[in-house]
Motif scaffolding. Structure first.
Motif, PDB file in Angstrom:
ATOM      1  N   ARG A   1      27.939  42.909  14.723  1.00  0.00           N
ATOM      2  CA  ARG A   1      28.216  43.000  15.764  1.00  0.00           C
ATOM      3  C   ARG A   1      26.328  43.022  16.270  1.00  0.00           C
ATOM      4  N   ASP A   2      26.398  42.132  17.670  1.00  0.00           N
ATOM      5  CA  ASP A   2      24.735  42.109  18.189  1.00  0.00           C
ATOM      6  C   ASP A   2      24.663  42.303  19.184  1.00  0.00           C
ATOM      7  N   PRO A   3      24.303  43.780  19.266  1.00  0.00           N
ATOM      8  CA  PRO A   3      24.175  44.332  21.070  1.00  0.00           C
ATOM      9  C   PRO A   3      22.982  43.886  21.591  1.00  0.00           C
ATOM     10  N   GLY A   4      23.169  43.380  22.795  1.00  0.00           N
ATOM     11  CA  GLY A   4      22.856  42.832  24.065  1.00  0.00           C
ATOM     12  C   GLY A   4      22.503  44.078  24.623  1.00  0.00           C
ATOM     13  N   GLU A   5      21.229  43.745  25.731  1.00  0.00           N
ATOM     14  CA  GLU A   5      21.118  44.476  26.951  1.00  0.00           C
ATOM     15  C   GLU A   5      22.357  44.956  27.759  1.00  0.00           C
ATOM     16  N   ARG A   6      23.585  44.201  27.784  1.00  0.00           N
ATOM     17  CA  ARG A   6      24.476  45.023  28.487  1.00  0.00           C
ATOM     18  C   ARG A   6      25.838  44.057  27.820  1.00  0.00           C
ATOM     19  N   TRP A   7      25.411  43.212  26.728  1.00  0.00           N
ATOM     20  CA  TRP A   7      27.460  42.375  26.748  1.00  0.00           C
ATOM     21  C   TRP A   7      27.258  42.792  24.723  1.00  0.00           C
ATOM     22  N   ASP A   8      27.942  42.561  23.961  1.00  0.00           N
ATOM     23  CA  ASP A   8      27.609  42.512  22.467  1.00  0.00           C
ATOM     24  C   ASP A   8      28.409  41.141  21.813  1.00  0.00           C
ATOM     25  N   GLU A   9      27.600  40.153  21.148  1.00  0.00           N
ATOM     26  CA  GLU A   9      27.762  39.357  20.481  1.00  0.00           C
ATOM     27  C   GLU A   9      28.465  39.190  19.138  1.00  0.00           C
TER      28      GLU A   9
END
Length: 199
Positions: free
Chosen positions: A112-120
């Motif tokens: 899981r790679d968290p983004g600013e408002r989303w996750d990859e």
């Protein structure tokens, strides 16, 4: 038939082990609000038939050996959250993709790679299913209709938007969590037709 648009996060109330099969009881006030005995409700992407409706916002469904073998339902415990979706009504909005609720296998969250408002998120796919996963194609992950962002030899990626993170179980899954996978049924039918023609 379903669309992979989760309507409600339900809670597992009980699981009764019956040896080779099980009875699952789930609380879901929305999905039971207009349910009848015999209706179909997808639980984490698995199409189950309502066998009991006691009127308290819960429903029970029998889980057959095939479903226990092919899905992650057997690992659920009381208190677990599950994605719930009622079968698509004629004339209803079709927001996701063709989802049958016939899970093909179980994948595993690899990263899981968290983004600013989303996750990859990277998900391991069982080798027999990998050929059906295509970049920018559709896949149902624990009953959630998602677009595939990239494909590897043994895994694929998806992006989880804020709505998905907040309103489905995918927001709380960690590395190692199992997920039910249903590949695009159109891909399976295309393969079957091409195989039949080649014979």
């Amino acid at each position: 038939m379903f669309t992979g648009i989760v309507e409600e996060l339900g809670t597992v109330v009980a699981i009764e082990d019956r040896g080779s099969d099980a009875r699952l009881r789930v609380h879901g006030a929305l999905v039971t609000s207009d349910a009848h005995l015999g209706d179909s409700i997808a639980v984490d992407g698995v199409c189950l038939t309502v066998s009991e409706l006691p009127g308290d916002g819960t429903f029970a469904a029998d889980v057959m050996p095939e479903s226990l073998r092919r899905t992650a339902l057997g690992g659920l415990v009381p208190g677990a959250r599950v994605n719930l979706e009622r079968a698509l009504a004629v004339g209803g909005r079709y927001g996701g993709h063709v989802v049958q609720g016939h899970v093909d296998g179980v994948g595993t969250i690899l990263r899981r790679d968290p983004g600013e408002r989303w996750d990859e998120v990277e998900i391991a796919v069982p080798p027999p299913l990998a050929r059906y996963v295509a970049e920018k194609g559709s896949i149902a992950v624990s009953g959630v209709s998602l677009t595939v962002t990239h494909v590897g030899d043994e895994s694929f990626g998806v992006s989880l938007i804020p709505t998905t993170l907040e309103h489905t179980t995918l927001g709380g899954l960690v590395v190692g969590s199992p997920v039910n996978l249903e590949v695009d049924v159109l891909a399976k039918y295309a393969e079957r037709l091409l195989t039949a023609v080649a014979r």
